[in-house]
Design a protein around this motif. Structure first.
Motif, short mmCIF file in Angstrom:
data_model
loop_
_atom_site.label_atom_id
_atom_site.label_comp_id
_atom_site.label_asym_id
_atom_site.label_seq_id
_atom_site.Cartn_x
_atom_site.Cartn_y
_atom_site.Cartn_z
N CYS A 1 40.57 36.64 24.70
CA CYS A 1 39.84 37.03 25.90
C CYS A 1 39.32 35.76 26.57
O CYS A 1 39.23 34.71 25.94
CB CYS A 1 38.68 37.96 25.55
SG CYS A 1 37.47 37.22 24.44
N HIS B 1 36.09 34.66 29.36
CA HIS B 1 34.95 34.97 30.22
C HIS B 1 34.69 33.74 31.07
O HIS B 1 34.56 32.64 30.54
CB HIS B 1 33.70 35.30 29.40
CG HIS B 1 33.80 36.60 28.70
ND1 HIS B 1 32.86 37.58 28.83
CD2 HIS B 1 34.73 37.10 27.87
CE1 HIS B 1 33.21 38.62 28.10
NE2 HIS B 1 34.34 38.34 27.50
N GLN C 1 29.34 35.64 40.34
CA GLN C 1 29.51 36.78 39.45
C GLN C 1 30.55 36.47 38.39
O GLN C 1 31.61 35.92 38.68
CB GLN C 1 29.93 38.04 40.23
CG GLN C 1 29.96 39.26 39.34
CD GLN C 1 30.18 40.54 40.11
OE1 GLN C 1 30.33 40.54 41.33
NE2 GLN C 1 30.19 41.65 39.41
N ALA C 2 30.25 36.84 37.16
CA ALA C 2 31.14 36.58 36.03
C ALA C 2 32.43 37.38 36.17
O ALA C 2 32.45 38.48 36.73
CB ALA C 2 30.44 36.93 34.74
N ARG C 3 33.50 36.79 35.64
CA ARG C 3 34.78 37.48 35.53
C ARG C 3 35.23 37.42 34.08
O ARG C 3 34.81 36.55 33.32
CB ARG C 3 35.85 36.82 36.40
CG ARG C 3 35.57 36.90 37.87
CD ARG C 3 36.76 36.45 38.73
NE ARG C 3 37.00 35.01 38.60
CZ ARG C 3 38.05 34.39 39.16
NH1 ARG C 3 38.96 35.08 39.83
NH2 ARG C 3 38.20 33.08 39.03
N ALA C 4 36.09 38.36 33.71
CA ALA C 4 36.63 38.41 32.35
C ALA C 4 38.04 38.95 32.40
O ALA C 4 38.45 39.59 33.38
CB ALA C 4 35.77 39.29 31.45
N ALA D 1 41.08 41.41 31.68
CA ALA D 1 41.11 42.87 31.75
C ALA D 1 42.24 43.40 30.89
O ALA D 1 43.41 43.24 31.22
CB ALA D 1 41.31 43.32 33.20
N GLN E 1 38.45 44.03 27.02
CA GLN E 1 38.66 42.70 27.63
C GLN E 1 39.64 41.86 26.81
O GLN E 1 39.98 40.76 27.22
CB GLN E 1 37.33 41.97 27.79
CG GLN E 1 36.44 42.62 28.83
CD GLN E 1 35.11 41.93 28.99
OE1 GLN E 1 34.80 40.94 28.33
NE2 GLN E 1 34.29 42.46 29.88
N VAL F 1 33.29 41.23 36.18
CA VAL F 1 32.67 41.99 35.10
C VAL F 1 31.90 43.14 35.74
O VAL F 1 31.16 42.95 36.71
CB VAL F 1 31.74 41.10 34.27
CG1 VAL F 1 30.94 41.92 33.27
CG2 VAL F 1 32.55 40.03 33.55
N GLY F 2 32.11 44.32 35.21
CA GLY F 2 31.46 45.51 35.76
C GLY F 2 32.27 46.19 36.84
O GLY F 2 31.87 47.21 37.37
#
Length: 140
Positions: A69, A71, A78-81, A83, A107, A138-139
């Motif tokens: 994964c 992050h 804004q954080a991304r990760a 998918a 993730q 994220v989210g």
């Protein structure tokens, strides 16, 4: 290309691994993959831009035997990760320098996706394009 600094264990914490080329990036991934193989908690690598670690996104890349994964934590953004399968629930435990890190199981992705995201970070000078297919907000 940016010069990256990578830390994943006590040894690399004392002397961070520098990554300047695709070959060095692949060697880092294989080193951590080998380190993680056989352990219940794959290792996490903290990756930053060597010259300005606070001015660029910081990456945390979990690298296991065949899955991982990423992050991305941008300064002020804004954080991304990565998918993975949205149907998967629960958490997966990773090892962040001796500390337990819970990662949402959805993730986790194949190592080919992890490689592609890390390669984009290296080749795009520490800024992964907004349309990078391996990452989502994220989210979201």
């Amino acid at each position: 290309m940016a010069t990256l600094k990578a830390i994943h264990d006590h040894e690399s914490g004392q002397a961070p691994i520098q990554v300047r080329t695709q070959g060095e990036l692949e060697a880092l991934i294989e080193r951590v993959r080998a380190y993680s193989t056989g352990y219940p908690c794959p290792a996490v690598v903290e990756i930053t831009v060597m010259d300005d670690p606070w001015g660029f996104p910081r990456l945390y890349a979990g690298i296991g035997e065949d899955r991982g994964c990423v992050h991305e934590l941008p300064p002020g953004g804004q954080a991304r990760a990565t998918a993975g399968d949205r149907e998967v629930t629960g958490v997966v435990i990773y090892d962040l320098q001796g500390h337990e890190l819970e990662v949402p199981a959805n993730q986790e992705v194949s190592l080919s996706v992890v490689r592609a995201v890390l390669s984009a970070y290296l080749t795009c000078d520490g800024t992964i394009p907004a349309d990078q297919p391996g990452l989502q907000l994220v989210g979201a």
